[in-house]
Design a protein around this motif. Structure first.
Motif, mmCIF file in Angstrom:
data_model
loop_
_atom_site.group_PDB
_atom_site.id
_atom_site.type_symbol
_atom_site.label_atom_id
_atom_site.label_comp_id
_atom_site.label_asym_id
_atom_site.label_seq_id
_atom_site.Cartn_x
_atom_site.Cartn_y
_atom_site.Cartn_z
ATOM 1 N N LEU A 156 0.832 -1.205 0.000
ATOM 2 C CA LEU A 156 0.000 0.000 0.000
ATOM 3 C C LEU A 156 0.865 1.253 0.000
ATOM 4 N N THR A 157 1.907 1.248 0.795
ATOM 5 C CA THR A 157 2.818 2.401 0.827
ATOM 6 C C THR A 157 3.447 2.631 -0.545
ATOM 7 N N ALA A 178 2.187 1.709 -3.434
ATOM 8 C CA ALA A 178 1.151 2.144 -4.372
ATOM 9 C C ALA A 178 0.844 3.627 -4.206
ATOM 10 N N ARG A 179 0.787 4.095 -2.951
ATOM 11 C CA ARG A 179 0.536 5.518 -2.706
ATOM 12 C C ARG A 179 1.681 6.364 -3.267
ATOM 13 N N GLU A 195 -3.708 0.435 -5.298
ATOM 14 C CA GLU A 195 -4.069 0.881 -3.949
ATOM 15 C C GLU A 195 -5.463 0.371 -3.592
ATOM 16 N N TYR A 224 -6.432 -2.297 -0.619
ATOM 17 C CA TYR A 224 -7.436 -2.044 0.426
ATOM 18 C C TYR A 224 -8.467 -3.175 0.450
#
Length: 423
Positions: free
Chosen positions: A238-239, A241-242, A250, A254
């Motif tokens: 996730l980090t 992807a952000r 992202e 999730y």
């Protein structure tokens, strides 16, 4: 693949094609777009078309809603464009792009695409695409229900890619195998193959961060109940992807966070993660992904007894499924919506929802479906018609409508026999 041009132009397209050869389409996309504009401005039709095709392929995850129209346009260009008729390398590249698109939306057509790719690759003496196309034909065989041919083709393709030192091909085929093993619930074996794919990528930096492989790995770890490891990897991805501004991944991550929360019976956390995925999906127009996310939210609300929200998200799910072009899944999503309407005592609305589902089922017979798709329709139709009849008999007291449903079932059985060639 690239004709001689000014060095800077040539290098830009060549590098984009190099990234694409490693299946790093996301990073290749901006370079294809830039190269396309340069070649359009300089009047180089061939390389402009090359770059355009690469740009189209790099966007297929983002542009799911328009893929049927794109596939149709490519089919027309393959028939009519002199460049695609006479230039075998360019034609092969176009068929590769179309094959990947048809793999998303039309598994019947994908077999024709990849058969042509294989033939052209052999004619051109290409050392990679004969076995890459064979792997895709293995997927087509799987969709047709020929599991032995699928296993044989994909296994032979992996052996050929390994012998040829084709890193991109090996990564792709390892992921195909891992995905199949995951679907078959053979999780330990799936994990080994996806880990091998990630290991190969780590030795070739230009393959980029392996979001799809990491997502599959997390999914497998969840199935193996290794939730702490899955959550740690999900947060790391996730980090990434952000930081890379990749809303598709992202949102997918999730969704996996929600799955981890559900496995821990934490519905509040699951719904919170799904809401994050929904916000990203709606902002980025990820229609097909949203259909699945909405369906999961509907299921959680249904289990929690919140039928208002359950129906709301089931309605969104069926609408998104239809809008995405994934028509095979529409009847099942409408069936879920009708069940919720019945649970809330809204019988006439449920009757209309079943009518819509049956209209989709009627339109699918004779549409050139694969065996798996036909089986999906048959399974869905048996459940939908029986539930619809039960609704009419139990709550609406409409003998004529009930009789019409029975006649539809008889017609469906005859149509299925005709499609299967047994009549």
């Amino acid at each position: 693949f690239v004709e001689a041009q000014q060095p800077q132009q040539q290098e830009l397209l060549a590098h984009a094609l190099h990234l694409a050869d490693l299946y790093n389409w996301e990073d290749a996309g901006p370079e294809f777009a830039e190269a396309e504009q340069i070649f359009v401005d300089t009047g180089d039709q061939r390389n402009a078309l090359y770059a355009k095709l690469g740009r189209i392929r790099s966007h297929i995850d983002r542009d799911q809603q328009t893929l049927p129209a794109v596939a149709a346009a490519l089919a027309e260009e393959l028939e009519d464009d002199p460049l695609l008729q006479n230039d075998k390398e360019l034609r092969m590249f176009c068929l590769i792009v179309k094959g990947d698109i048809d793999g998303e939306i039309n598994t019947g057509s994908m077999k024709q695409d990849w058969t042509q790719v294989q033939t052209l690759a052999q004619d051109l003496g290409n050392t990679k695409w004969p076995h890459r196309a064979l792997a895709q034909l293995g997927i087509a065989a799987f969709y047709d229900g020929d599991l032995e041919a699928a296993r044989k083709d994909v296994g032979a393709a992996l052996a050929a890619a390994t012998k040829a030192g084709d890193v991109g091909g090996q990564m792709r085929i390892l992921m195909i195998i891992a995905t199949g093993l995951n679907e078959a619930k053979m999780y330990q074996q799936a994990l080994a193959f996806v880990d091998n794919s990630i290991k190969l990528a780590s030795g070739t930096p230009e393959t980029g961060y392996q979001f799809p492989a990491q997502e599959l790995r997390i999914n497998v770890l969840i199935a193996l109940k290794q939730l702490d490891t899955a959550q740690r990897l999900d947060q790391e991805a996730l980090t990434r992807a952000r930081e890379a501004h990749k809303p598709i991944h992202e949102a997918a991550l999730y969704g996996l966070a929600a799955t981890i929360a559900e496995a821990r019976n934490d519905r509040e956390a699951a719904l919170g993660a799904l809401q994050q995925a929904i916000s990203l999906g709606e902002s980025a127009g990820l229609t097909r992904m949203l259909a699945g996310i909405y369906a999961r939210a509907a299921d959680i609300y249904k289990v929690s007894g919140d039928l208002d929200n359950a129906e709301h998200f089931a309605d969104l799910s069926s609408a998104s499924t239809q809008a995405s072009g994934d028509l095979w899944a529409v009847p099942q999503h409408l069936q879920i919506l009708a069940e919720l309407q019945i649970a809330r005592g809204r019988y006439e609305e449920a009757d209309r929802t079943y009518d819509r589902a049956e209209a989709f089922l009627d339109s699918m017979i004779g549409s050139g479906a694969t065996l798996l798709e036909q089986t999906s329709v048959i399974t869905a139709s048996s459940q939908i018609y029986s539930q619809h009849f039960a609704l009419i008999a139990t709550h609406l007291n409409d003998p004529r409508k009930g009789y019409n449903i029975i006649e539809q079932v008889r017609g469906r059985a005859a149509a299925q026999l005709l499609v299967s060639g047994l009549a």
